[in-house]
Enzyme design. Structure first.
Site, PDB file in Angstrom:
ATOM      1  CG  HIS A 297       0.012   1.225   7.391  1.00  0.00           C
ATOM      2  ND1 HIS A 297       1.058   0.733   8.148  1.00  0.00           N
ATOM      3  CD2 HIS A 297       0.573   2.073   6.491  1.00  0.00           C
ATOM      4  CE1 HIS A 297       2.191   1.286   7.723  1.00  0.00           C
ATOM      5  NE2 HIS A 297       1.927   2.099   6.717  1.00  0.00           N
ATOM      6  CD  GLU A 298      -1.005   2.506   2.938  1.00  0.00           C
ATOM      7  OE1 GLU A 298      -0.579   3.680   2.859  1.00  0.00           O
ATOM      8  OE2 GLU A 298      -0.243   1.522   3.046  1.00  0.00           O
TER       9      GLU A 298
ATOM     10  CG  HIS B  23       0.664   6.794   5.537  1.00  0.00           C
ATOM     11  ND1 HIS B  23       1.895   7.265   5.950  1.00  0.00           N
ATOM     12  CD2 HIS B  23       0.830   5.473   5.313  1.00  0.00           C
ATOM     13  CE1 HIS B  23       2.772   6.253   5.970  1.00  0.00           C
ATOM     14  NE2 HIS B  23       2.141   5.151   5.594  1.00  0.00           N
TER      15      HIS B  23
ATOM     16  CD  GLN C  54       3.500   5.778   2.396  1.00  0.00           C
ATOM     17  OE1 GLN C  54       2.479   5.219   2.060  1.00  0.00           O
ATOM     18  NE2 GLN C  54       4.585   5.123   2.780  1.00  0.00           N
TER      19      GLN C  54
ATOM     20  N   GLY D 290       0.830  -1.196   0.000  1.00  0.00           N
ATOM     21  CA  GLY D 290       0.000   0.000   0.000  1.00  0.00           C
ATOM     22  C   GLY D 290       0.861   1.240   0.000  1.00  0.00           C
TER      23      GLY D 290
ATOM     24  CB  CYS E 109       5.760   2.143   6.718  1.00  0.00           C
ATOM     25  SG  CYS E 109       5.165   3.629   5.893  1.00  0.00           S
ATOM     26  CG  LEU E 110       6.702   1.073   0.597  1.00  0.00           C
ATOM     27  CD1 LEU E 110       5.971   1.393  -0.703  1.00  0.00           C
ATOM     28  CD2 LEU E 110       7.806   0.058   0.356  1.00  0.00           C
TER      29      LEU E 110
HETATM   30 CO    CO Z   1       2.995   3.320   5.406  1.00  0.00          CO
END
Ligand code: CO
Length: 155
Positions: free
Chosen positions: A132-133, A136, A51, A46, A90-91
């Site tokens: 999670h997203e 963000h 991000q 995701g 997480c990226l």
């Molecule tokens: Co993330």
């Protein structure tokens, strides 16, 4: 295909409360395409618009399940049920993992790229990813709420 630069923890854009998408236009569709390309290239499940440096309420998710690629515009989680704790990464926080408690099941309302109101009920990894997203979009990272944090996949 275009790969976008992934912002890392410490970048102020990741702390922003993101703005709702006002208009679903060509530019937004291009952004969603590029976010998906970037997610797949990075082996993520995701990615949220902040991000990649764009503080708007849009995310893409692909948990490699029957839902495939899910694009959520202006998502709102309307229902949460149960609790589940599992490991997240997480990226934007490379090589760090943490144990995070989430709702086990969620319902989310959102717009798709045709501007149509959609509803999705999810459990398991997809439910976790959605939460999670959506975090963000509120400027929150999993490391802000994790019960424990460790380096590398192993606990
Ligand atoms: Co993330």
């Amino acid at each position: 295909m275009a790969l976008l630069d992934i912002r890392k923890a410490g970048d102020p854009v990741l702390k922003e409360v993101c703005q709702p998408v006002e208009k679903i236009d060509k530019k937004l569709k291009q952004l969603l395409d590029d976010m998906a390309d970037t997610m797949y290239e990075s082996d993520g499940v995701g990615i949220a618009a902040p991000q990649v440096g764009v503080p708007i309420r849009a995310v893409v998710i692909d948990c490699q399940d029957e839902h495939g690629l899910v694009e959520l515009i202006n998502p709102v989680i309307t229902f949460r049920e149960g609790k589940a704790t599992d490991t997240e990464g997480c990226l934007s926080v490379p090589d760090i993992f943490g144990e995070v408690e989430r709702a086990a099941k969620v319902k989310v309302d959102y717009l798709n790229r045709r501007g149509k109101q959609q509803h999705l009920t999810a459990k398991g990894l997809l439910a976790r990813c959605i939460q999670h997203e959506c975090d963000h979009l509120e400027g929150q990272l999993f490391i802000d709420i994790a019960q424990s944090i460790h380096r590398g996949q192993d606990k």
